[in-house]
Design an enzyme around this catalytic site. Sequence first.
Site, short mmCIF file in Angstrom:
data_model
loop_
_atom_site.label_atom_id
_atom_site.label_comp_id
_atom_site.label_asym_id
_atom_site.label_seq_id
_atom_site.Cartn_x
_atom_site.Cartn_y
_atom_site.Cartn_z
N GLN A 61 3.11 9.76 1.61
CA GLN A 61 4.38 9.07 1.46
C GLN A 61 5.13 9.46 0.19
O GLN A 61 6.29 9.14 0.04
CB GLN A 61 4.18 7.55 1.49
CG GLN A 61 3.73 7.04 2.83
CD GLN A 61 3.58 5.54 2.79
OE1 GLN A 61 2.54 5.02 2.41
NE2 GLN A 61 4.64 4.84 3.16
N GLY B 280 0.84 -1.19 0.00
CA GLY B 280 0.00 0.00 0.00
C GLY B 280 0.87 1.23 0.00
O GLY B 280 2.05 1.19 0.37
N HIS C 274 -3.23 0.81 8.55
CA HIS C 274 -1.86 1.28 8.44
C HIS C 274 -1.78 2.46 7.46
O HIS C 274 -1.20 3.50 7.77
CB HIS C 274 -0.95 0.14 7.98
CG HIS C 274 0.46 0.55 7.74
ND1 HIS C 274 1.48 0.25 8.61
CD2 HIS C 274 1.03 1.25 6.72
CE1 HIS C 274 2.62 0.76 8.13
NE2 HIS C 274 2.37 1.36 6.98
N GLU C 275 -2.36 2.29 6.28
CA GLU C 275 -2.33 3.35 5.27
C GLU C 275 -3.17 4.56 5.72
O GLU C 275 -2.78 5.71 5.50
CB GLU C 275 -2.80 2.84 3.91
CG GLU C 275 -1.93 1.74 3.32
CD GLU C 275 -0.45 2.10 3.22
OE1 GLU C 275 -0.11 3.28 3.05
OE2 GLU C 275 0.38 1.17 3.31
N CYS D 275 7.05 -0.46 6.80
CA CYS D 275 6.56 0.71 6.08
C CYS D 275 7.65 1.24 5.16
O CYS D 275 8.82 1.31 5.56
CB CYS D 275 6.15 1.79 7.09
SG CYS D 275 5.47 3.28 6.34
N LEU D 276 7.26 1.61 3.95
CA LEU D 276 8.23 2.16 3.01
C LEU D 276 8.86 3.45 3.54
O LEU D 276 10.00 3.76 3.21
CB LEU D 276 7.57 2.43 1.66
CG LEU D 276 7.02 1.22 0.93
CD1 LEU D 276 6.28 1.64 -0.34
CD2 LEU D 276 8.12 0.22 0.61
N HIS E 92 -1.45 7.13 7.81
CA HIS E 92 -0.65 8.13 7.08
C HIS E 92 -1.47 9.38 6.78
O HIS E 92 -0.94 10.49 6.78
CB HIS E 92 -0.11 7.55 5.77
CG HIS E 92 1.05 6.62 5.95
ND1 HIS E 92 2.26 7.04 6.46
CD2 HIS E 92 1.18 5.31 5.69
CE1 HIS E 92 3.09 6.01 6.50
NE2 HIS E 92 2.45 4.94 6.04
#
Length: 183
Positions: free
Chosen positions: A50, A45, A140-141, A98-99, A144
């Site tokens: 991000q 995702g 999670h997304e 996480c990226l 953000h």
Amino acid sequence: MILPVVVYGHPVLRKVAEEIDEDYKGLKELIDNMWQTMYKSDGVGLAAPQIGESIRLIVIDADVLAEDFPECKGWKKVLINPIITEFGEEECNESEGCLSLPGIREDVKRPTKIKVEYEDENFELVVEELDGFIARVVQHEYDHLEGKLFVDHLSPLKKRFLKGKLAAITKGKVSVSYKIKTA
């Protein structure tokens, strides 16, 4: 176009993202760029903050997780202006990465069920009840968009242990296979 992923320490990751409408300039191209960036980075995702855009937009393709989490099978979606309207009472711990926090994986406690409302890429309203790991991915997304990161859910002790790694990420001292952007 593959975009750089904004990493820990960049202020955009701590802002509450703004809602958008169908007139948002370059939205289709942005969504395409987010897909490309997510796939190139081996993500499941990606939220717009991000990539440095403080808007309420998420792309998720959780199908790669289907072998371990059948509820993720075929789950490839664009979520515009999502709102989690209900959280289930049952919670569980699962490992998250996480990226924007490369090299860090920790167990995070989250509700196992949620109800989410969002608009798809055609701005059609969608209401879904999600269960299991896909509920975790969406939460999670969604974090953000609220200016939160998964490390915010950790105990103060865990956060202290990660202090050095987080400082290194802030300075861009990480080894990743994708482009990153620091503050």
